[in-house]
Design an enzyme around this catalytic site. Structure first.
Site, short mmCIF file in Angstrom:
data_model
loop_
_atom_site.label_atom_id
_atom_site.label_comp_id
_atom_site.label_asym_id
_atom_site.label_seq_id
_atom_site.Cartn_x
_atom_site.Cartn_y
_atom_site.Cartn_z
N PRO A 190 13.21 11.74 -11.12
CA PRO A 190 11.67 11.94 -10.59
C PRO A 190 11.66 12.60 -9.03
CG PRO A 190 12.03 9.90 -11.26
CD PRO A 190 13.50 10.42 -11.15
N GLU A 191 10.88 13.79 -9.17
CA GLU A 191 10.94 14.65 -8.03
C GLU A 191 9.32 14.43 -7.49
OE1 GLU A 191 13.15 15.93 -6.31
OE2 GLU A 191 14.72 16.01 -7.42
#
Ligand SMILES: [Zn+2]
Length: 278
Positions: free
Chosen positions: A2-3
């Site tokens: 997840p960014e």
């Protein structure tokens, strides 16, 4: 992994579910992730307090009550999903929070799931937040920094480090993960190996525009790193933005048809067009 865009989308989605409501119960199926969860202080800050705000700083989702902040990081593989059932629905469900809506007596449960357990859950008071060890060394938010180009230019003077590593250093600027660094450098026509200190102000202005538009596109699309990611309502719903270089080794550049090359920088996959990026 997840960014920034995924955490932004998650924070917005959880806001819809939990804002103005309160958490009446937290069940810990496990109390250690990357580090021990301070269960007592998390409960002190969150339990039976109105959720006033859900926001994001870097890749941390922050839940604000009158008493302080709950801090959630998804690590490599974490997610928060919303169910109408307290029982774990997926393996590696570590924490379940009961969200009550006093107005409708409606109840939902937020499930924190993290197979690889690199995530973090923590809590702090309002006073502690500005100097909290998670946040004190972080650079600014790219989307909220007006003159990002000028800022990066100033920060990069005399730096011989390559521009890609410079951008991915969260002490300089947060949220420019590997996909976004690759794509932004392509749009700005900059070779990822270029020394950060040799890049002009004009080039940094173009690069900053590219970073912002790439991140905004990804937020709009719902985030791009998706393998383990689902909408909090449980529906898989995250779409890739169209990637120009990332993962496209050997394919033709869409501007000049030169094959895209792949190299490693700091052990991270790096893709670029040798003709357009110099
Ligand atoms: Zn090209």
């Amino acid at each position: 992994m997840p960014e920034l865009p995924e955490v932004e989308c998650l924070s917005r989605a959880i806001s819809k579910v939990a804002l103005g409501k309160s958490i009446s119960e937290i069940t810990f199926h496990r109390t250690t992730l990357r580090e021990p969860i301070p269960t007592k202080s998390l409960e002190d800050i969150l339990i039976n307090e109105t959720i006033e705000q859900i926001t994001r700083r870097s890749k941390y989702m922050l839940v604000k009550t009158k008493k302080g902040w709950g801090i959630f990081h998804l690590g490599m593989s974490g997610n928060i999903l919303c169910y109408d059932d307290p029982q774990p629905q997926l393996p590696h469900t570590h924490v379940v929070m009961r969200v009550n809506d006093p107005a409708s007596s409606c109840t939902t449960w937020l499930h924190y799931v993290d197979p690889r357990r690199f995530g973090l859950i923590n809590a702090c008071t309002h006073q502690e937040l500005p100097n909290h060890r998670f946040f004190v060394h972080l650079g600014p938010e790219p989307l909220e920094t007006r003159n990002l180009g000028g800022y990066l230019f100033d920060k990069s003077r005399q730096k011989s480090t390559n521009i890609k590593s410079f951008l991915m250093n969260s002490k300089i600027v947060v949220g420019v993960g590997n996909i976004y660094a690759n794509e932004s450098l392509y749009y700005a026509g900059l070779n990822p190996m270029t020394a950060a200190g040799s890049i002009s102000l004009e080039q940094f202005r173009n690069l900053s525009k590219a970073i912002k538009s790439t991140l905004r596109k990804a937020i709009k699309a719902g985030g791009t790193s998706f393998r383990d990611f689902k909408n909090p309502d449980g529906n898989p719903g995250y779409f890739r933005i169209s990637l120009q270089v990332y993962g496209r080794k050997g394919e033709n550049c869409s501007k000049c048809s030169t094959p895209i090359e792949e190299i490693k920088i700091s052990n991270r996959a790096t893709y670029f067009c040798p003709n357009c990026q110099f």
